[in-house]
Motif scaffolding. Structure first.
Motif, PDB file in Angstrom:
ATOM      1  N   PRO A 182       0.812  -1.222   0.000  1.00 53.89           N
ATOM      2  CA  PRO A 182       0.000   0.000   0.000  1.00 53.89           C
ATOM      3  C   PRO A 182       0.848   1.277   0.000  1.00 53.89           C
ATOM      4  O   PRO A 182       0.484   2.262  -0.644  1.00 53.89           O
ATOM      5  CB  PRO A 182      -0.822  -0.121   1.291  1.00 53.89           C
ATOM      6  N   PHE A 183       1.957   1.255   0.711  1.00 55.20           N
ATOM      7  CA  PHE A 183       2.870   2.404   0.706  1.00 55.20           C
ATOM      8  C   PHE A 183       3.420   2.640  -0.695  1.00 55.20           C
ATOM      9  O   PHE A 183       3.442   3.783  -1.187  1.00 55.20           O
ATOM     10  CB  PHE A 183       4.019   2.156   1.699  1.00 55.20           C
TER      11      PHE A 183
ATOM     12  N   MET B 112       3.083   5.800  -3.412  1.00 57.05           N
ATOM     13  CA  MET B 112       4.219   6.426  -4.094  1.00 57.05           C
ATOM     14  C   MET B 112       3.976   6.494  -5.606  1.00 57.05           C
ATOM     15  O   MET B 112       4.231   7.515  -6.248  1.00 57.05           O
ATOM     16  CB  MET B 112       5.509   5.635  -3.823  1.00 57.05           C
ATOM     17  N   ALA B 113       3.468   5.402  -6.158  1.00 57.19           N
ATOM     18  CA  ALA B 113       3.232   5.341  -7.602  1.00 57.19           C
ATOM     19  C   ALA B 113       2.161   6.347  -8.030  1.00 57.19           C
ATOM     20  O   ALA B 113       2.294   7.018  -9.055  1.00 57.19           O
ATOM     21  CB  ALA B 113       2.827   3.928  -8.006  1.00 57.19           C
TER      22      ALA B 113
ATOM     23  N   THR C 157      -2.167  15.198  -4.992  1.00 54.29           N
ATOM     24  CA  THR C 157      -0.933  15.469  -4.254  1.00 54.29           C
ATOM     25  C   THR C 157      -1.123  16.477  -3.129  1.00 54.29           C
ATOM     26  O   THR C 157      -0.331  16.511  -2.186  1.00 54.29           O
ATOM     27  CB  THR C 157       0.168  16.001  -5.199  1.00 54.29           C
ATOM     28  N   VAL C 158      -2.149  17.310  -3.215  1.00 51.51           N
ATOM     29  CA  VAL C 158      -2.308  18.429  -2.283  1.00 51.51           C
ATOM     30  C   VAL C 158      -2.350  17.991  -0.820  1.00 51.51           C
ATOM     31  O   VAL C 158      -1.663  18.585   0.032  1.00 51.51           O
ATOM     32  CB  VAL C 158      -3.555  19.261  -2.644  1.00 51.51           C
ATOM     33  N   PRO C 159      -3.127  16.953  -0.447  1.00 53.10           N
ATOM     34  CA  PRO C 159      -3.178  16.574   0.974  1.00 53.10           C
ATOM     35  C   PRO C 159      -1.832  16.101   1.528  1.00 53.10           C
ATOM     36  O   PRO C 159      -1.654  16.056   2.743  1.00 53.10           O
ATOM     37  CB  PRO C 159      -4.199  15.431   0.991  1.00 53.10           C
ATOM     38  N   TYR C 160      -0.908  15.758   0.636  1.00 55.48           N
ATOM     39  CA  TYR C 160       0.374  15.202   1.086  1.00 55.48           C
ATOM     40  C   TYR C 160       1.510  16.224   1.038  1.00 55.48           C
ATOM     41  O   TYR C 160       2.671  15.876   1.257  1.00 55.48           O
ATOM     42  CB  TYR C 160       0.742  13.997   0.215  1.00 55.48           C
TER      43      TYR C 160
ATOM     44  N   ALA D 112       9.998  12.401  -2.642  1.00 56.74           N
ATOM     45  CA  ALA D 112      10.364  10.981  -2.568  1.00 56.74           C
ATOM     46  C   ALA D 112       9.606  10.155  -3.596  1.00 56.74           C
ATOM     47  O   ALA D 112      10.153   9.195  -4.149  1.00 56.74           O
ATOM     48  CB  ALA D 112      10.086  10.445  -1.165  1.00 56.74           C
ATOM     49  N   ALA D 113       8.356  10.521  -3.863  1.00 55.50           N
ATOM     50  CA  ALA D 113       7.567   9.768  -4.838  1.00 55.50           C
ATOM     51  C   ALA D 113       8.265   9.743  -6.190  1.00 55.50           C
ATOM     52  O   ALA D 113       8.289   8.712  -6.871  1.00 55.50           O
ATOM     53  CB  ALA D 113       6.174  10.370  -4.963  1.00 55.50           C
TER      54      ALA D 113
END
Length: 497
Positions: free
Chosen positions: A122-123, A127-128, A166-169, A213-214
């Motif tokens: 899931p991690f 990332m993907a 991407t915004v929430p992260y 990192a993604a």
């Protein structure tokens, strides 16, 4: 066609790319660099018939649509020949004899990580997903961080509905994501991520911005990938120089910029010194592009540096230096099937410290880096730059680190007096001498939340017509990162008229 005069400080890949693009678009360009050859940390030197890449040893962005492909296409020059790195890296964790192979093929990499890190999928899927959105966003050439209405408009145009994932992260680190997926206590996964991210972001998983990192963890896979250049890393610089000079630009090596002159908070000229003759003169410009670290830029401005800009630079966390060992060896020293890039971690506690992890690049037969039957091994480790400037026994410290590195490399390679032909080492003092980077720091300022993307240093400085290019700016280090930075500056200069 524009007739503006542009002076570029520094002939690293970022400076050469900006200069070549500006010359191609009609500007009068002069690039200055204190070194003997262009390329900066992506240049090359030769010893005993071996060719060694100084710092950078692999390239991203050569694939169709990649940043180097885009820039070389605009400049109408041929991309250098290269072979994909597959695996991109073979990572050896402390005490382990079997590597974690970062495969280029998506399915092979998925199978590898599921086998190596059970329960972590899931991690990796997060990332993907973040990488897919971020990569498309970056391909639309956003300006980050924006500093005026035009910059903001470019950023806004790059946003699509798919970007919103991407915004929430934005304020998440990799450490935050690991804890969210109940993987915070997975020491083995954390050590692997620390090794990979330290290489690309200069900081460990706990500190690295998740969105950065993604990309760093996903760009090795198809349809992107990392590449090993035929000949050496120098071919990138050489082709950019040829395009620059073809379009009327000029490159002066062994010339340093001593100071940037301002008038009414506008950059108007630089003081140049010829390192061969000692001659000093002032050259005026409509725009000045600084392909230097942000620390170097503040030094070039001296007392004219904006107070807030200087204060922010001084408060940056300490940057990393590098200790690098360059070995010319007999081919018998290389194990059969050795991948082009490897990482080794030697501390059983899994903490990256002084000279206890190595990133290793190995030449291929026929790739132009070594005579037939021979090979090169380049091994680098992250170090604190300060002890190298403070020590009273510099040569002794250098010898100690060299012996430790060779001893650790000997656990994988067959390194004996009869197989080692040439040994040379570089320290932060070496990098400072040859690249003029402040204290010999490498790899930028670290991709923490506070310095990543919208929170980082802008290409558009607080001083009018003074631009910052390179690994202190978005999107970060590497030849691909600094080339994006250069393209952004070129578009901003054109927009400013």
């Amino acid at each position: 066609m524009p007739s503006d005069r542009v002076i570029v400080i520094g002939a690293g890949i970022g400076g050469l790319t900006a200069g070549a693009l500006l010359a191609h678009r009609g500007y009068s360009v002069l690039i200055l660099d204190q070194a003997i050859v262009p390329g900066g940390c992506a240049s090359t030197f030769k010893r005993a018939r071996f060719t060694f890449d100084v710092g950078a040893t692999q390239v991203a962005g050569l694939e169709p649509g990649g940043i180097h492909h885009r820039i070389f296409s605009e400049l109408e020059i041929e991309l250098p020949k290269a072979t994909p790195c597959d695996p991109a890296c073979a990572v050896y964790l402390p005490g382990e004899k079997t590597p974690i192979n970062v495969w280029r093929d998506l399915e092979k990499w998925q199978e590898e990580r599921q086998r190596q890190f059970p329960g972590s999928e899931p991690f990796w899927q997060l990332m993907a997903a973040l990488f897919k959105a971020s990569w498309k966003f970056q391909g639309r050439d956003p300006v980050l961080p924006p500093r005026n209405i035009w910059d903001l408009w470019q950023l806004t145009k790059a946003v699509r509905s798919g970007t919103l994932i991407t915004v929430p992260y934005t304020l998440f680190t990799v450490g935050d994501a690991l804890r969210a997926y109940k993987l915070g206590s997975d020491r083995r996964l954390r050590t692997f991520l620390d090794l990979q991210l330290k290489l690309y972001s200069q900081v460990n998983a706990e500190e690295t911005a998740l969105l950065y990192a993604a990309t760093a963890l996903s760009v090795s896979q198809l349809p992107q990938g990392l590449f090993h250049l035929q000949g050496s890393m120098q071919v990138l610089s050489d082709r950019l120089v040829s395009a620059l000079e073809r379009d009327g630009g000029k490159l002066l090596m062994r010339h340093t910029v001593e100071h940037i002159h301002l008038k009414h908070n506008k950059a108007v000229a630089v003081v140049i010194k010829n390192q061969k003759t000692g001659e000093v003169w002032t050259e005026s410009a409509d725009h000045i592009v600084a392909n230097v670290t942000v620390q170097n830029l503040v030094q070039l401005l001296g007392e004219k540096a904006p107070r807030g800009y200087k204060k922010r630079t001084e408060k940056l966390p300490p940057a990393s230096g590098a200790f690098v060992v360059y070995l010319g060896v007999d081919a018998s020293a290389i194990p059969p099937g050795c991948p082009p890039h490897l990482q080794f971690m030697y501390d059983a506690n899994g903490e990256i410290g002084e000279n206890n992890s190595l990133f290793v690049s190995v030449s291929h037969p026929g790739d132009g880096r070594a005579p037939e039957g021979k090979a090169t091994i380049i091994a680098s480790s992250f170090v604190d730059p300060l002890p190298w400037w403070q020590t009273e026994d510099y040569e002794g410290l250098k010898q100690k680190y060299t012996e430790e590195a060779i001893a650790r490399l000997s656990q994988y390679f067959y390194l004996k007096p009869e197989t080692i032909i040439h040994v040379e080492a570089a320290t932060p003092r070496t990098f400072a001498n040859y690249t003029a980077r402040d204290r010999g720091i490498v790899g930028g300022i670290g991709q923490r939340i506070s310095t990543f993307g919208p929170f980082g240093f802008a290409n558009r400085t607080p001083i009018k017509n003074l631009w910052l290019v390179g690994d202190s700016t978005h999107p970060g280090e590497g030849t691909a990162g600094v080339s994006y930075s250069a393209l952004t500056v070129v578009k901003q200069i054109q927009a400013d008229g």
